[in-house]
Design an enzyme around this catalytic site. Structure first.
Site, short mmCIF file in Angstrom:
data_model
loop_
_atom_site.label_atom_id
_atom_site.label_comp_id
_atom_site.label_asym_id
_atom_site.label_seq_id
_atom_site.Cartn_x
_atom_site.Cartn_y
_atom_site.Cartn_z
N TRP A 202 41.18 28.97 36.51
CA TRP A 202 40.49 29.98 37.31
C TRP A 202 40.92 29.83 38.78
O TRP A 202 41.01 28.70 39.29
CB TRP A 202 38.97 29.83 37.19
N ASP A 369 30.63 46.57 42.79
CA ASP A 369 30.94 45.53 41.80
C ASP A 369 29.64 45.10 41.11
O ASP A 369 28.64 45.84 41.10
CB ASP A 369 31.65 44.37 42.53
N ASP A 370 29.64 43.93 40.55
CA ASP A 370 28.52 43.39 39.78
C ASP A 370 27.19 43.54 40.55
O ASP A 370 27.14 43.32 41.75
CB ASP A 370 28.82 41.89 39.57
N ARG A 446 28.26 31.24 31.73
CA ARG A 446 27.79 32.10 32.82
C ARG A 446 26.52 32.84 32.37
O ARG A 446 26.34 34.03 32.61
CB ARG A 446 28.86 33.11 33.25
N LYS A 479 35.98 49.17 37.00
CA LYS A 479 36.51 47.81 36.88
C LYS A 479 35.86 47.19 35.65
O LYS A 479 34.65 47.04 35.60
CB LYS A 479 36.17 47.01 38.15
N ASP A 481 35.25 44.05 33.53
CA ASP A 481 35.31 42.61 33.73
C ASP A 481 34.98 41.89 32.41
O ASP A 481 34.45 42.50 31.46
CB ASP A 481 34.29 42.22 34.82
N MET A 482 35.27 40.61 32.35
CA MET A 482 35.02 39.81 31.15
C MET A 482 34.99 38.36 31.60
O MET A 482 36.02 37.81 31.94
CB MET A 482 36.17 40.07 30.19
N ASN A 483 33.79 37.78 31.65
CA ASN A 483 33.64 36.53 32.40
C ASN A 483 33.38 35.28 31.57
O ASN A 483 32.82 34.31 32.10
CB ASN A 483 32.52 36.69 33.43
N CYS A 529 40.01 43.25 34.34
CA CYS A 529 39.74 42.04 35.10
C CYS A 529 39.10 41.07 34.13
O CYS A 529 38.41 41.49 33.21
CB CYS A 529 38.77 42.39 36.24
N ASP A 551 40.74 35.76 41.33
CA ASP A 551 39.66 35.81 42.32
C ASP A 551 40.10 35.15 43.62
O ASP A 551 39.44 35.31 44.65
CB ASP A 551 38.41 35.11 41.78
C1 DGJ Z 1 34.69 38.08 38.20
C2 DGJ Z 1 35.64 39.00 38.90
O1 DGJ Z 1 36.92 38.46 38.89
C3 DGJ Z 1 35.16 39.25 40.31
O2 DGJ Z 1 36.07 40.06 40.99
C4 DGJ Z 1 33.80 39.89 40.26
O3 DGJ Z 1 33.88 41.16 39.70
C5 DGJ Z 1 32.84 39.02 39.48
N1 DGJ Z 1 33.35 38.66 38.20
C6 DGJ Z 1 31.51 39.72 39.30
O4 DGJ Z 1 30.65 39.04 38.49
#
Ligand code: DGJ
Length: 764
Positions: A202, A369-370, A446, A479, A481-483, A529, A551
């Site tokens: 990361w 964003d989020d 997360r 956007k 996302d997938m965290n 993302c 990031d």
């Molecule tokens: C991870 C992304 O890479 C960031 O840019 C941002 O959108 C966060 N997640 C939001 O939770």
């Protein structure tokens, strides 16, 4: 072009600069003969190349020595190797039958050549019209188990690319289990090749690494349900003496967004076998009679012009044959993103005041964003509750987008559709919709779980939620996302004998939703993302023309990430923003001009609170945006050359982008630390026309001392000094000097322009 000779049993696949040869041994066994520089002549004239199969050396083929069949299978350079029958290298295919026994033996059954290139059902794949590519289909058959394998080769006429994919069809009467279906293999002699991998983490994605496999194996893989921060679905082979612009380089790139295996093995006999495809770990696909399974595409390329040659082929290929732009064309908004500007702490007024500053500076898009949905004020909850948070946005999204329109801006929105928080209405209503194994609680990451996309009801539900939001307002950009990685990959929807399908079905569900968005919102700009750049792969590129790279926006870190990323991907797709200083991830203090120049080879935008900048810095932003717009076209469509690598030099990074017609280009240079008593840097430009004359001019920002030319609006055209004029041949061969700037972390941008012929004669 594809040529077949019945007499020799050879297929000859030609692209403009490469040839790929496949040959039949004893009319049954399919072997790989050659991939490399273009060979002149027809398939019939390639007979001598059959010797490369070494079938004249023991162990002889079964037709000549049935007693050594297993030995033969281990040394034969299979075009599509299988497991269990004597080939002890990594195979592409393994199949389990109803007795629980595994293995596959494939013999030739037929072939056909068709113009154009078919799409792959449910999967992303490159596209080409009938005049742009031809497809060779070679069918192999396992007589014992009654299934067939179609090897599909897309042979491109405009670029040195051959695509490969595989379809397995169960033509028998009993169910089979596919436990390994990799998409491509390359078998050849090891002639000193090193292997390119892109390890990372990361905020430290895609760091280029070259390894010598020795007699052994180099692996690039992911078991995380996505390619991950730690690897790229790519196998690269680089000859001993190759560098940026010379030497032999092979690249195999998987068009897929899930678990993958790229394995390069050199055996005790000096045979090199590279394979690439879906990772066999936790993969078990039940194939009922009549059903078929399609493995994702691999983009294969060969370059005799070093790493740079491979990069430019892949860039052109992705731009022409993989990326589908929104139907409103190539819209390149310069955006302001709320994440590092506000994180979860925003409301309507804050967003609008950020937008006002951004719009005054020239930005086109506000990305919220989020944090705009459910009751989300931190990452602790609400994923899955895709409705507007009334506390933060009491007037709703339609109202917000209308206010932005008044400022000349559009609205963009963040989603994380694959996830659900334990603390959410969605999870409370459907606890069985998460991926989990029956006998244990799934692990949170997360504070979230992964939804079970093997269940069609879940996929439909997410489509409906997104439609509801996207229909409610004028939203120009999403956007996605997938965290978190996938763990506990079990489905309460699938039966026991299909649990090995969960990882792949997740990816198929992801593709289904993104395809749905494309069909329903043809002008929506989608950016993928994944916790930074954990899902930066060609599969995602098919659905979104840009992907967030990392990031970490710190220029020094980014230069290292860009080297790996731009080795494979065109700059137009690489998500890059200007961050604050010191940044939230790396605490370096870096001048704003450096942060801006280093974000320019990419999609470009701002991700900081512009309102908090000192007036002196805020005044630079309209100039930065103006410069970025001027170099947009060249940066997006031009040819990329790496002039210096920070990874190799330790203190200096430099890339050049030249327009295809070689009339205009840019040089981005980054000095990390200033060193005393050092002479200027000597560089050689690339991609110029040796017969033309060029000027090289450093862009000066407002406040930098120069005499301005009245009436010129473009920043770099209005300054009088710092112009070098020289012939293209001089800049290419003798090179030029770059003075070392004063200070640490200094980036400079140079404009290279061909002088019109009249001026050109004068200068010479
Ligand atoms: C991870 C992304 O890479 C960031 O840019 C941002 O959108 C966060 N997640 C939001 O939770």
């Amino acid at each position: 072009m594809i040529d077949w000779s019945e007499e020799t049993g050879i297929w000859k696949l030609d692209t403009p600069g490469t040839t790929y040869l496949i040959g039949l041994c004893e009319g049954r066994w399919l072997g790989h003969l050659y991939y490399g520089e273009r060979l002149q002549g027809t398939a019939a004239q390639m007979a001598p190349a059959l010797g490369l199969l070494r079938t004249g050396e023991p162990p002889l083929p079964p037709g000549e020595d049935i007693g050594e069949e297993a030995g033969f299978r281990n040394v034969f350079p299979w075009e599509f190797p299988t497991c269990g029958g004597g080939d002890f290298h990594e195979g592409c295919l393994d199949v389990r039958d109803e007795f629980g026994q595994s293995g596959a033996v494939l013999t030739f059954a037929g072939a056909s050549i068709t113009p154009g290139k078919p799409s792959l059902e449910g999967l992303p794949a490159s596209f080409a019209g009938e005049s742009e590519a031809d497809t060779l289909t070679i069918t192999l058959r396992d007589e014992a188990l009654g299934f067939s394998v179609e090897l599909l080769y897309g042979v491109f006429r405009d670029l040195d690319v051959i695509t490969r994919s595989v379809r397995v069809v169960n033509r028998g009467e009993r169910a089979l289990h596919l436990t390994q279906v990799l998409s491509a293999a390359l078998s050849m002699d090891q002639e000193g090749y090193r292997v390119i991998t892109m390890p990372g983490s990361w905020a430290r994605e895609r760091r280029l690494q070259l390894s010598d496999p020795g007699c052994g194996t180099v692996i690039s893989e992911s078991l995380r349900g996505e390619p991950s921060h730690a690897a790229q679905p790519f196998v690269g082979l680089v000859s001993e003496k190759a560098d940026q612009e010379s030497g032999r380089v092979y690249g195999l790139h998987l068009v897929y967004s899930g678990n993958f295996l790229g394995r390069t093995q050199v055996d005790e006999n000096g045979m090199l076998r590279a394979v690439l495809g879906i990772h066999p770990w936790h993969f078990d696909w039940k194939l009922a009679p009549g059903e078929s399974f399609v493995a994702p595409e691999v983009v294969c390329t060969f370059s005799a012009q070093g790493l740079g040659g491979m990069s430019r082929t892949l860039h052109d290929f992705y731009r022409r044959h993989l990326i589908r732009r929104p139907q409103n064309g190539a819209w390149h908004p310069i955006l302001i993103n709320s994440w590092e500007a506000a994180y979860f702490d925003f409301d309507e007024e804050k967003l609008l005041s950020l937008a006002r500053t951004a719009s005054a500076a020239g930005c086109d898009l506000l990305v919220v964003d989020d944090g705009w949905f459910g009751e989300r004020d931190s990452d602790a909850g609400s994923l899955g509750d895709w409705w507007v948070n009334p506390g933060k946005l009491p007037h709703g999204l339609a109202w917000l987008s209308a206010r932005l329109r008044e400022l000349g801006m559009r609205l963009g929105l963040w989603f994380e559709p694959e996830m659900v928080s334990p603390d959410s209405d969605l999870f409370r209503a459907h606890p069985d919709w998460v991926q989990r194994c029956r006998s244990r609680e799934p692990a949170q990451c997360r504070n979230q779980y992964v939804l079970d996309f093997s269940n069609p009801a879940v996929v439909e539900y997410i489509c409906a939620c997104m439609d509801h939001i996207l229909d409610s307002a004028d939203i120009a950009y999403v956007k996605w996302d997938m965290n978190r990685s996938l763990t506990d990959a079990g489905s309460s929807y699938l039966p026991a004998d299909r649990q090995g399908e969960v990882f792949h079905r997740h990816v198929l569900g992801l593709y289904r939703i993104q395809e749905h968005l494309r069909e329903r919102y043809p002008s929506l700009l989608l950016e993928n993302c994944s916790s930074g750049g954990a899902r930066f792969d060609p599969g995602m590129l098919y659905y979104s023309p840009q992907i967030w790279a990392s990031d970490n926006m710190d220029p020094v870190s980014r230069a290292l990430t860009l080297e790996g990323t731009a080795l494979l991907y065109p700059l137009s797709v690489i998500g890059s923003h200007v961050c604050k200083s010191p940044g939230d991830i790396v605490g370096r203090r870096v001048p704003l001009s450096t942060r801006a120049i280093c974000a320019m080879p990419g999609t470009f935008g701002y991700e900081l609170d512009l309102r908090a900048l000192p007036e002196r810095e805020r005044a630079q932003i309209p100039e930065q945006i103006c410069v970025r717009r001027l170099l947009q076209e060249v940066s997006d469509e031009g040819d990329l050359y790496r002039i210096a690598s920070l990874r190799e030099s330790g203190d200096f990074d430099c890339i050049e982008v030249m327009a295809k017609d070689r009339s205009e280009g840019y040089l981005f240079a980054l000095q990390v630390l200033e060193e005393p008593s050092m002479r200027s840097r000597h560089i050689r430009l690339a991609g110029l026309d040796p017969h033309r004359t060029y000027t090289v001019q450093r862009v000066l920002w407002p406040g930098e001392d120069d005499e301005e030319i009245p009436g010129q609006r473009e920043p770099y055209l209005r300054q009088k000094r710092e112009v070098l004029t020289a012939g293209g041949d001089v800049l290419l061969r003798a090179g030029m000097l770059l003075q070392r700037p004063k200070g640490d972390f200094v980036a400079e941008l140079f404009v290279i322009r061909a002088v019109e012929s009249g001026e050109s004669r004068q200068a010479r």
